[in-house]
Design an enzyme around this catalytic site. Structure first.
Site: not given
Lengths: 251, 217
Positions: B97, B199, B201
Site C-alpha cells: 500500500c 492489502h 493480509e
C-alpha cells in the site's frame, strides 16, 4: 471491475454475539470469532461488528475481541459502537480493526469526523447514519432509530463527507426488520449525491432484495444481519445469483 | 503476456544466505501492522522487526508496510535513518500500500519526493463520474509478467484495495494491473523490489498465497 460487497453485521455485547445464529456447524454460536471465521469462509467480503455493551469496562473486552478476530480472519472488518474519541479509535486500530464506524457521537460532535480522518485517514472512518421518514423528509435518528434529531439525512451525509468520512453506512429504520427490501429510492438519492462508497442497510429479506439494491441503485455494498445469521440466505448462493444477474461479485 | 513485457534487464533477487532468515518488517511508525503480523503467524512465516540498520542482517527479505499519508510516511521513514540502507537492499523487498508508493519517485500526496527505486509517480485518482474515491473494496488483478509472486493465483483474482492515490501504469515495471477509472499498477517489480497496492493480509486466500509466495522468492 470493482466488486459489490456483501457484509454481514454482528451485534456484540460483552464480547459475545447476541442475535440468534443457526449455522449447523458452529460449536459456539455466541463466539464472534468463530462466527466471523465462518462468514469469511463462506465468501463474505467484509464484516461489521456493532458493540452494544452498556459500560466502558465491558468495552475493554472489545479490544481483546478485535485482536482475536484479526488473528483469525483474512478479510477487512469494521468496529462500531461507543467510539467517542480518538483514543477509542486508536486502541481498535492497534488491535487490528480496518475501519471504525461512528454514528451518534458524530451527530453530537461533528468535528470528531475531522479529527479521526486527520489522525487515521479517511479510509478508516465510516459514518453510520440511521434515517427515518418524518412527514416527507428523511431525518437522522439516534439511539437505534428511537430519537429523532433536527438534521435532514442527506444534508448530514454531505457534511460528513466534507468533514472526512471515507464511507457511509446508511440504515433505513423504516425498512430495518421488515424484510421488505432496501430503501432503493433514498439510497439512489444519497448515492448520486456523494463521491464516497455507500453501504446499504435495512430491509434485506431475500436474495432478490440484494439484486434489486445493486440494480436499482449504484451503492457499493449491502449489509444485513438476521438473514445471514439465521441461514435464510447463504452467501455462496447469494453471490451465484448476483453473478447470474450480471452484478460483479468476488468469487 | 507478450515478449516485450519480459524485461531482459530484470534479475531475480539473491536467495537468503549467511544464516539470515525470515521477513524483516521495516518499523517506522506508519500505520498498524497487527493484521500483517497476525497473517504471517497464521501462515507460519517467520518475521521480526527492523528498527535500525543493524537489524537488516538478521533477515533474508523485507516488508515495508504503510497506511495513511504518503508524504507523512516518507518523513517518518527518513527520520529512522534507514533510507540509504533500504535503497541499497539486494534481498527481496515488498512494499504494501503506502509502503509500495514509497518505492516510487514522487507522490502528489504531500507533494513529496520518495525513495525513487522505481521511476514512476504516485498520483491522485481524478474526480470522475461513477467512480468513488477512495477506491475501496475488492477489485480484479491481472498479472502482466511471469513472476513467482503470483504463483498459484488465477489471473483476474480479486484483492482488497483501499486508496485514493495510485501508481501510474508503466509497461516496464507494472507487474500486475487493475482497472479503476483507468489501468494502474496493482503491483510493481524491479529486480529485488516488489510493491503491491492492495492489502494481501486482507485479501482472503489469494492474499495469503501471495505472502507465502513472497516468503519463498
Amino acid at each position: 471491475m470493482l466488486a459489490k460487497r456483501i457484509i454481514p453485521c454482528l451485534d456484540v455485547k460483552d464480547g459475545r454475539t447476541v442475535k440468534g445464529v443457526n449455522f449447523v456447524d458452529l460449536r459456539d454460536a455466541g463466539d464472534p470469532v468463530e462466527l466471523a471465521w465462518n462468514y469469511s469462509q463462506q465468501g463474505a467480503d467484509e464484516l461489521v461488528f456493532l458493540d452494544i455493551s452498556a459500560t466502558v469496562e465491558k468495552r475493554k473486552t472489545l479490544v481483546e475481541l478485535v485482536k482475536a478476530v484479526a488473528r483469525q480472519i483474512n478479510i477487512p472488518f469494521t468496529i462500531g459502537g461507543g467510539i467517542t474519541e480518538i483514543a477509542d479509535a486508536d486502541a481498535l486500530l492497534n488491535a487490528g480493526a480496518d475501519k471504525i464506524s461512528i454514528n451518534s457521537a458524530a451527530v453530537r460532535n461533528p468535528a470528531l469526523i475531522d479529527e479521526l480522518a486527520k489522525a487515521f485517514g479517511v479510509q478508516f472512518v465510516i459514518v453510520a447514519v440511521d434515517t427515518r421518514v418524518m412527514g416527507d423528509k428523511n431525518i437522522v435518528h439516534l439511539n437505534g432509530g428511537r430519537l429523532p434529531t433536527e438534521r435532514q439525512t442527506l444534508e448530514w451525509i454531505l457534511e460528513a463527507e466534507s468533514r472526512g468520512a471515507g464511507e457511509i453506512l446508511l440504515t433505513s429504520m423504516d425498512h430495518d426488520g421488515t424484510k421488505a427490501g432496501f430503501d432503493n429510492g433514498f439510497l439512489t438519492q444519497v448515492n448520486n449525491a456523494v463521491n464516497i462508497p455507500v453501504i446499504a442497510s435495512g430491509g434485506a429479506g431475500s436474495v432478490q432484495h440484494f439484486v434489486d439494491v445493486f440494480q436499482q441503485t449504484n451503492v457499493d455494498a449491502a449489509l444485513a444481519a438476521s438473514v445471514f445469521h439465521y441461514g435464510e440466505i447463504l452467501i455462496p448462493d447469494l453471490k451465484t445469483i448476483l453473478r447470474e444477474n450480471n452484478i460483479e461479485v468476488r468469487v | 503476456m507478450t515478449e516485450s513485457n519480459n524485461n531482459a534487464n530484470q534479475k531475480l533477487p539473491l536467495q537468503g544466505a549467511g544464516g539470515a532468515s525470515g521477513i524483516g518488517i521495516i518499523r517506522y511508525g506508519a500505520g498498524n501492522i497487527f493484521s500483517l503480523t497476525a497473517t504471517l503467524e497464521r501462515l507460519g512465516i517467520a518475521y521480526g522487526m527492523v528498527n535500525t540498520e543493524a537489524d537488516l542482517d538478521q533477515y533474508d527479505r523485507y516488508i515495508i508496510p504503510g497506511v495513511g499519508h504518503a508524504g507523512a510516511a516518507m518523513h517518518k521513514l527518513e527520520s529512522t535513518g534507514l533510507v540509504p540502507a533500504i535503497k541499497a537492499l539486494e534481498k527481496p523487498t515488498l512494499g504494501i500500500c503506502v509502503g509500495m508508493q514509497l518505492l516510487t519517485s514522487y507522490s502528489q500526496e504531500g507533494d513529496c519526493n520518495l525513495l525513487d527505486l522505481f521511476p514512476m509517480k504516485t498520483l491522485k485518482f481524478p474526480q470522475t463520474d461513477g467512480f468513488k474515491v477512495p477506491h475501496t473494496g475488492w477489485n480484479q488483478v491481472f498479472p502482466e509478467k511471469e513472476n513467482p509472486l503470483f504463483a498459484n493465483i488465477p489471473t483476474g483474482s480479486h484483492f482488497y484495495f483501499v486508496h485514493s492515490y495510485f501508481i501510474e501504469y508503466e509497461p516496464l515495471f507494472t507487474l500486475s494491473s487493475t482497472n479503476y477509472i483507468h489501468p494502474f499498477s496493482a503491483s510493481i517489480w524491479r529486480d529485488n523490489f516488489y510493491g503491491v497496492q492492495f492489502h494481501p493480509e486482507k485479501s482472503g486466500a489469494y492474499g495469503e498465497q501471495l505472502l507465502t509466495n513472497f516468503s519463498q522468492i
